[in-house]
Scaffold this active site. Structure first.
Site, PDB file in Angstrom:
ATOM      1  CG  ASP A 146      30.671  29.403  53.509  1.00 30.43           C
ATOM      2  OD1 ASP A 146      30.630  29.585  52.278  1.00 30.43           O
ATOM      3  OD2 ASP A 146      29.899  29.977  54.303  1.00 30.43           O
ATOM      4  CG  ASN A 205      20.163  29.969  37.720  1.00 33.22           C
ATOM      5  OD1 ASN A 205      20.091  30.994  37.047  1.00 33.22           O
ATOM      6  ND2 ASN A 205      19.763  29.924  38.982  1.00 33.22           N
ATOM      7  N   GLY A 225      21.326  27.155  46.910  1.00 36.11           N
ATOM      8  CA  GLY A 225      22.616  26.483  47.101  1.00 36.11           C
ATOM      9  C   GLY A 225      23.769  27.461  47.213  1.00 36.11           C
ATOM     10  CB  VAL A 226      27.290  27.126  46.131  1.00 34.97           C
ATOM     11  CG1 VAL A 226      27.321  27.059  44.630  1.00 34.97           C
ATOM     12  CG2 VAL A 226      28.580  27.696  46.680  1.00 34.97           C
ATOM     13  CG  ASP A 227      23.593  31.355  42.105  1.00 32.12           C
ATOM     14  OD1 ASP A 227      24.202  32.417  42.274  1.00 32.12           O
ATOM     15  OD2 ASP A 227      22.836  31.148  41.137  1.00 32.12           O
ATOM     16  CB  SER A 286      26.578  19.472  38.273  1.00 32.10           C
ATOM     17  OG  SER A 286      26.479  20.390  37.208  1.00 32.10           O
ATOM     18  N   GLY A 294      24.580  19.496  43.588  1.00 32.80           N
ATOM     19  CA  GLY A 294      23.478  19.871  44.466  1.00 32.80           C
ATOM     20  C   GLY A 294      22.153  19.749  43.745  1.00 32.80           C
ATOM     21  CE1 TYR A 336      20.382  23.568  38.010  1.00 30.28           C
ATOM     22  CE2 TYR A 336      22.448  23.856  36.854  1.00 30.28           C
ATOM     23  CZ  TYR A 336      21.197  24.330  37.198  1.00 30.28           C
ATOM     24  OH  TYR A 336      20.772  25.550  36.731  1.00 30.28           O
TER      25      TYR A 336
HETATM   26  P1  ADP Z   1      24.188  22.939  41.324  1.00 28.06           P
HETATM   27  O1  ADP Z   1      22.890  23.635  40.990  1.00 28.06           O
HETATM   28  O2  ADP Z   1      25.263  23.179  40.303  1.00 28.06           O
HETATM   29  O3  ADP Z   1      23.983  21.483  41.641  1.00 28.06           O
HETATM   30  P2  ADP Z   1      24.244  23.693  44.160  1.00 28.06           P
HETATM   31  O4  ADP Z   1      24.573  25.046  44.688  1.00 28.06           O
HETATM   32  O5  ADP Z   1      22.847  23.225  44.313  1.00 28.06           O
HETATM   33  O6  ADP Z   1      24.720  23.697  42.627  1.00 28.06           O
HETATM   34  O7  ADP Z   1      25.191  22.628  44.834  1.00 28.06           O
HETATM   35  C1  ADP Z   1      26.547  22.466  44.495  1.00 28.06           C
HETATM   36  C2  ADP Z   1      27.331  22.024  45.705  1.00 28.06           C
HETATM   37  O8  ADP Z   1      27.645  23.173  46.504  1.00 28.06           O
HETATM   38  C3  ADP Z   1      26.591  21.051  46.627  1.00 28.06           C
HETATM   39  O9  ADP Z   1      27.474  19.981  46.938  1.00 28.06           O
HETATM   40  C4  ADP Z   1      26.305  21.903  47.874  1.00 28.06           C
HETATM   41  O10 ADP Z   1      26.334  21.127  49.055  1.00 28.06           O
HETATM   42  C5  ADP Z   1      27.467  22.855  47.861  1.00 28.06           C
HETATM   43  N1  ADP Z   1      27.344  24.122  48.611  1.00 28.06           N
HETATM   44  C6  ADP Z   1      26.231  24.812  48.953  1.00 28.06           C
HETATM   45  N2  ADP Z   1      26.562  25.935  49.626  1.00 28.06           N
HETATM   46  C7  ADP Z   1      27.925  25.959  49.719  1.00 28.06           C
HETATM   47  C8  ADP Z   1      28.897  26.844  50.294  1.00 28.06           C
HETATM   48  N3  ADP Z   1      28.538  27.961  50.929  1.00 28.06           N
HETATM   49  N4  ADP Z   1      30.217  26.527  50.182  1.00 28.06           N
HETATM   50  C9  ADP Z   1      30.598  25.401  49.534  1.00 28.06           C
HETATM   51  N5  ADP Z   1      29.745  24.537  48.971  1.00 28.06           N
HETATM   52  C10 ADP Z   1      28.427  24.805  49.060  1.00 28.06           C
END
Ligand code: ADP
Length: 170
Positions: free
Chosen positions: A10, A24, A32-34, A122, A124, A126
């Site tokens: 994480d 974004n 997602g990670v945001d 990108s 996830g 995106y």
């Molecule tokens: P994007 O919109 O740039 O694609 P996302 O957040 O949707 O970003 O996804 C980017 C990557 O981050 C994905 O591989 C997702 O599995 C991963 N992700 C989501 N949450 C976490 C976290 N807490 N720690 C690490 N990676 C994460």
């Protein structure tokens, strides 16, 4: 010498100076990670992002650019926000994705961070293929990292993503 490493886990739990948010362009949070970063950081981070939207980035943060804020309640000191290219909007240029990594490193060095952790930007919502992200990301950070950065870490949520980065680094 800059060390590059990869861990499965994480991003919000990393003991590094700066973590990178796959934001974004609104800078106002998302999924997602945001979403995980804002949930862990608390309202102070969103407040800082709002302020940036009202000042420097009235039209939003452009794809490939990066900006630093504080980190609210997170264990790191800074969050570097960058916007990856969105495949679903036809943003397929790997140079734009490479810019995210290179510009985040520049911004991190600029604020004085010595260690930084990246997610798979990108890969996830995106829509980019994890193999492409792993290749572009590892090449981008290897090319000419700022001398003041000691550690660049990729933090992958899933075993599959970790494996893609392991192969790209090998
Ligand atoms: P994007 O919109 O740039 O694609 P996302 O957040 O949707 O970003 O996804 C980017 C990557 O981050 C994905 O591989 C997702 O599995 C991963 N992700 C989501 N949450 C976490 C976290 N807490 N720690 C690490 N990676 C994460």
């Amino acid at each position: 010498m800059t060390t590059i490493d990869i861990v499965q886990g994480d991003l919000t739990k990393q003991s590094v100076d700066a973590i990178v948010n796959a934001a974004n362009s609104t800078l106002l949070g998302g999924g997602g990670v945001d979403g995980a970063i804002h949930a862990a950081a608390g309202p102070k981070l969103l407040e800082e992002c709002r302020r940036l939207r009202h000042t420097t980035f009235k039209d939003g943060l452009p794809v490939g650019q990066a900006v630093a804020t504080g980190a609210g309640g997170l264990p790191c000191k800074w969050v570097i926000h960058t916007v990856g290219p969105n495949l679903h909007r036809g943003q397929t240029d790997p140079a734009l994705l490479a810019d995210c990594f290179v510009n985040s490193l520049k911004v991190a060095a600029g604020v004085g961070a010595r260690s930084i952790a990246f997610p798979a930007i990108s890969a996830g919502a995106y829509g980019w293929d994890i193999t492409d992200v792993a290749r572009v990301a590892t090449q981008a950070v290897k090319a000419d990292p700022p001398a003041s950065i000691d550690l660049i870490r990729f933090v992958l949520f899933s075993a599959r993503d970790f494996e893609a980065f392991r192969q790209a680094l090998a």
